[in-house]
Design a protein around this motif. Structure first.
Motif, PDB file in Angstrom:
ATOM      1  N   GLU A  78     -34.311   2.651  -0.943  1.00 56.38           N
ATOM      2  CA  GLU A  78     -33.333   3.726  -1.150  1.00 56.38           C
ATOM      3  C   GLU A  78     -31.911   3.231  -0.899  1.00 56.38           C
ATOM      4  OE1 GLU A  78     -36.034   7.612   0.097  1.00 56.38           O
ATOM      5  OE2 GLU A  78     -35.113   6.381   1.677  1.00 56.38           O
ATOM      6  N   THR A  79     -31.748   2.361   0.089  1.00 59.25           N
ATOM      7  CA  THR A  79     -30.434   1.792   0.378  1.00 59.25           C
ATOM      8  C   THR A  79     -29.963   0.936  -0.791  1.00 59.25           C
ATOM      9  OG1 THR A  79     -30.869   1.834   2.754  1.00 59.25           O
ATOM     10  CG2 THR A  79     -29.116   0.373   2.003  1.00 59.25           C
ATOM     11  N   GLU A  80     -30.868   0.157  -1.358  1.00 56.69           N
ATOM     12  CA  GLU A  80     -30.506  -0.670  -2.511  1.00 56.69           C
ATOM     13  C   GLU A  80     -30.154   0.208  -3.713  1.00 56.69           C
ATOM     14  OE1 GLU A  80     -29.206  -3.555  -4.780  1.00 56.69           O
ATOM     15  OE2 GLU A  80     -29.563  -3.712  -2.629  1.00 56.69           O
ATOM     16  N   GLN A  81     -30.867   1.316  -3.888  1.00 51.68           N
ATOM     17  CA  GLN A  81     -30.543   2.241  -4.974  1.00 51.68           C
ATOM     18  C   GLN A  81     -29.143   2.830  -4.765  1.00 51.68           C
ATOM     19  OE1 GLN A  81     -33.005   5.757  -5.329  1.00 51.68           O
ATOM     20  NE2 GLN A  81     -32.475   6.012  -7.482  1.00 51.68           N
ATOM     21  N   ALA A  82     -28.809   3.175  -3.524  1.00 50.19           N
ATOM     22  CA  ALA A  82     -27.479   3.693  -3.207  1.00 50.19           C
ATOM     23  C   ALA A  82     -26.407   2.644  -3.505  1.00 50.19           C
ATOM     24  CB  ALA A  82     -27.407   4.125  -1.745  1.00 50.19           C
TER      25      ALA A  82
END
Length: 180
Positions: A143-147
């Protein structure tokens, strides 16, 4: 429209790309381009005018949860603080309960933290868990990488300090919020 550096059209497209990457269709993105609400980090927006725009959007889309900045605006940005002020104005004056049918709409405000905590990344998780708050979101690595990918869509705004922000800011993975 994000036209502070005369890049309003570019920034609109970047916003749509970022939202698409996050699973938000362009039809759900509303950009307000009003002369009295200029994109300018030093300008406080008119509270009543902004509140009217936000409430109209909430009603038109049957929104039951709004997430906004707190009184610190996370970075002290006057436009961010104005969003909080407009929602607080309508919500706390109870005018909302008489004039508008969104009584069931909750407002969560993103907690501004000091500069040290802001840039301690994942190291802030323990303190964030211990301090009082109404909601705490801790993103997974994916999710952090998607952000980060969504943030990279905003190419016109990716100045050197925003690259540091993406690497070290707790807000990329940890967000604590309070109910208004």
């Amino acid at each position: 429209s994000g036209n502070y550096y005369h890049q309003g059209e570019i920034r609109k497209k970047e916003l749509e790309q970022s939202c698409f990457l996050l699973g938000i269709p362009a039809s759900d993105v509303t950009v307000i381009d009003h002369r009295d609400l200029p994109d300018n980090p030093a300008v406080e927006w008119d509270t009543r005018l902004l509140a009217a725009f936000v409430l109209k959007h909430i009603e038109a889309n049957s929104i039951n949860l709004v997430v906004t900045f707190d009184a610190g605006g996370v970075s002290g940005h006057a436009n961010h603080i104005s969003l909080y002020t407009a929602l607080r104005y309508k919500y706390c004056c109870f005018e909302i309960f008489i004039l508008f049918p969104w009584v069931g709409c909750r407002v969560l405000v993103l907690e501004s933290v000091n500069l040290f905590r802001k840039y301690t990344s994942v190291l802030d998780v323990l303190l964030s868990c211990l301090l009082p708050r109404d909601a705490l979101f801790i993103l997974t690595e994916e999710e952090t990488e998607q952000a980060r990918k969504a943030m990279r869509c905003h190419r016109s705004q990716l100045l050197w300090f925003r690259h540091i922000y993406m690497l070290f800011s707790r807000y990329m993975m940890i967000n604590s919020l309070r109910l208004l």
